[in-house]
Write a protein that holds these residues in place. Structure first.
Motif, PDB file in Angstrom:
ATOM      1  N   PRO A  37       0.827  -1.213   0.000  1.00 29.66           N
ATOM      2  CA  PRO A  37       0.000   0.000   0.000  1.00 29.66           C
ATOM      3  C   PRO A  37       0.859   1.260   0.000  1.00 29.66           C
ATOM      4  N   LEU A  41       0.159   7.038   3.427  1.00 31.75           N
ATOM      5  CA  LEU A  41      -1.103   6.975   4.158  1.00 31.75           C
ATOM      6  C   LEU A  41      -0.864   7.237   5.649  1.00 31.75           C
ATOM      7  N   ARG A  45      -4.330   3.966   8.630  1.00 30.33           N
ATOM      8  CA  ARG A  45      -4.769   3.499   7.313  1.00 30.33           C
ATOM      9  C   ARG A  45      -3.764   2.532   6.719  1.00 30.33           C
ATOM     10  N   THR A  48      -4.144  -0.776   8.306  1.00 33.02           N
ATOM     11  CA  THR A  48      -5.340  -1.454   7.791  1.00 33.02           C
ATOM     12  C   THR A  48      -5.072  -2.074   6.420  1.00 33.02           C
ATOM     13  N   GLU A  49      -4.457  -1.302   5.533  1.00 33.55           N
ATOM     14  CA  GLU A  49      -4.187  -1.798   4.184  1.00 33.55           C
ATOM     15  C   GLU A  49      -3.247  -3.005   4.214  1.00 33.55           C
ATOM     16  N   ARG A  50      -2.243  -2.943   5.056  1.00 36.40           N
ATOM     17  CA  ARG A  50      -1.303  -4.061   5.135  1.00 36.40           C
ATOM     18  C   ARG A  50      -1.971  -5.312   5.709  1.00 36.40           C
ATOM     19  N   ILE A  52      -5.161  -5.999   5.446  1.00 41.94           N
ATOM     20  CA  ILE A  52      -6.045  -6.500   4.388  1.00 41.94           C
ATOM     21  C   ILE A  52      -5.247  -7.364   3.410  1.00 41.94           C
ATOM     22  N   ALA A  53      -4.097  -6.873   2.997  1.00 49.15           N
ATOM     23  CA  ALA A  53      -3.273  -7.635   2.051  1.00 49.15           C
ATOM     24  C   ALA A  53      -2.886  -8.985   2.646  1.00 49.15           C
ATOM     25  N   TYR A  76     -12.149  -4.689   6.137  1.00 47.81           N
ATOM     26  CA  TYR A  76     -12.814  -3.894   5.098  1.00 47.81           C
ATOM     27  C   TYR A  76     -13.811  -2.909   5.714  1.00 47.81           C
ATOM     28  N   LYS A  79     -11.699  -0.102   6.822  1.00 44.17           N
ATOM     29  CA  LYS A  79     -11.277   0.714   5.680  1.00 44.17           C
ATOM     30  C   LYS A  79     -12.421   1.604   5.199  1.00 44.17           C
ATOM     31  N   ASP A  85     -14.725   4.777   1.873  1.00 45.61           N
ATOM     32  CA  ASP A  85     -14.674   3.909   0.695  1.00 45.61           C
ATOM     33  C   ASP A  85     -15.834   2.926   0.777  1.00 45.61           C
ATOM     34  N   ALA A  88     -15.496  -0.706  -0.045  1.00 42.94           N
ATOM     35  CA  ALA A  88     -14.936  -1.590   0.977  1.00 42.94           C
ATOM     36  C   ALA A  88     -16.036  -2.301   1.752  1.00 42.94           C
TER      37      ALA A  88
END
Length: 439
Positions: A37, A41, A45, A48-50, A52-53, A76, A79, A85, A88
């Motif tokens: 990501p 950010l 955030r 969160t993105e990491r 999710i991945a 999600y 996010k 979003d 999400a």
């Protein structure tokens, strides 16, 4: 800020992201890793993105891993809240449905699915699912809370209040319960009780995550701001930002305060940061208005174009932002017919007082005064003390030839929060003999 996004800390099952049991059956080969990501950010955030991945990799490796699907859905949801979003929330729904497909008695995933549906403004579906869970598990406070939230959003206030009172009987004065009861009190015009309940919730939430603590302070700031207590609103929003510097609701709230204080440059900076983090139509419309007043015409038009583009995206966006786009059109005196269609669509989703207020205002802008009056009567049914609501009512009754009620509601709007009442409302009140127009 979105009142639909209430903290549920302690009421929903929280999975530990760092150490979760995985069911057997992992694939022998792993798919390629997800892209890293953006590093710019905010820390929350980025985390969160990491995460999710990481969990997307897990479920790709093992499609039967219902635990990882559930955690992925929660991420999600996070996010969606952090970045505005709405796509999400759709992905959260998909993840929870996958978890349930692997384990059909997975109650926590079903409750979280109801939350994902509500986040997409599919309140009736959320309510139906929460009721189904509650019938099977009558001790589920999570299902009861979700039921109450859906009932509140569709304007069934008495039933929502009953659900929240049952919740309070079960778990006591939990901060998340007090926050819900405060919304009922505020809608009924009891601002003092609403304020006291949120303050009590904030005090009792001492061990909660900083995100929740920030939410309570921002919520308190919102109540203060709407009731004209600008200094107290400022302090609450600043506390919220001390807890979470990149909280979009607190940034927007403090920007509102700065605009009311005529500190426009500060307001602009705060709003620009807020929409960078979470580009929501209501915040973009405010930013556009501030840019226009500052003489930044091109920047204002960019904001207005973004309002329409985001609110017109297919799927969850059109449902969630119908109200915001209708009000944007009405306030900017454009696309009157489309505004009425949007407000009617919103009313079909939510029959709360603000759905009727939105419909009343767009009908007023379309010169359908008799229809607007019938709608505003329904918007006022609880006695809600909201300056914008009373401004709308006053202007509608004035056009309807009812100067007495027009005066009452315009006076209430000005008394609550003068800075929230547009110039035409103050001038109308002046003509009715109540106040002098400002210099």
């Amino acid at each position: 800020m979105s009142r639909a996004e209430r903290p549920l800390a302690g009421l929903l099952i929280v999975f530990v992201l760092s150490s979760c049991a995985l069911v057997p059956g992992r694939a022998k080969t792993s798919p390629p890793p997800a892209p890293e990501p953006r590093a710019d950010l905010p820390p929350e955030r980025l985390a969160t993105e990491r995460a999710i991945a990481r969990f997307e990799d897990r479920v790709r490796n093992d499609s039967r891993d219902f635990v990882s699907y559930t955690i992925l859905g929660q991420l999600y949801l996070r996010k969606g809240r952090e970045a505005a979003d709405l796509a999400a929330y759709v992905k959260a729904e998909e993840a929870f449905r996958q978890a349930i497909a692997q384990k059909d008695d997975h109650v926590s995933a079903k409750i979280l699915l109801a939350t994902a549906l509500a986040s997409q403004h599919r309140f009736h579906e959320s309510l139906a699912l929460a009721r189904e869970i509650y019938r099977a598990e009558p001790t589920s406070v999570e299902a009861l809370a979700t039921m109450g939230d859906a009932l509140l959003e569709i304007g069934r206030y008495r039933a929502a209040d009953t659900a929240y009172r049952k919740l309070q009987e079960t778990v006591g004065d939990h901060p998340a319960v007090l926050a819900r009861l405060s919304q009922i009190a505020e809608l009924r015009g009891d601002v003092d009780t609403a304020t006291a309940l949120v303050k009590k919730a904030a005090e009792r939430a001492g061990d909660s995550p900083e995100e929740d603590l920030s939410w309570y302070q921002a919520r308190l700031g919102e109540i203060y701001y709407q009731s004209g207590r600008i200094d107290e609103a400022e302090r609450s929003y600043q506390k919220a930002l001390e807890l979470r510097a990149d909280s979009p609701p607190a940034l927007v709230g403090l920007a509102d305060v700065r605009a009311a204080q005529e500190r426009s440059e500060e307001a602009l900076k705060l709003l620009r940061r807020a929409v960078e983090l979470a580009p929501e139509p209501a915040a973009l419309a405010k930013l556009g208005d501030l840019e226009a007043r500052a003489g930044n015409g091109d920047a204002a038009e960019e904001c207005y174009a973004a309002v329409e583009e985001i609110a017109s995206r297919p799927g969850a966006y059109q449902s969630a932002y119908a109200r915001e786009l209708a009000l944007f059109y009405a306030d900017h005196r454009k696309n009157a017919g489309q505004a009425v269609e949007l407000a009617a669509r919103d009313l079909g989703i939510r029959r709360d007082v603000y759905a009727f207020d939105t419909l009343a205002w767009v009908l007023y802008r379309s010169d359908r005064i008799d229809d607007a009056r019938r709608a505003i009567d329904k918007a006022l049914r609880l006695g809600t003390r909201d300056a914008t609501l009373h401004y709308h009512a006053g202007m509608i009754y004035l056009r309807a030839g009812d100067p007495t009620r027009a005066r009452t509601h315009l006076r209430e709007a000005v008394d609550l929060a003068r800075y929230l009442v547009p110039e035409d409302g103050v001038e109308a009140l002046s003509r009715l003999g109540e106040v002098s127009a400002p210099a």
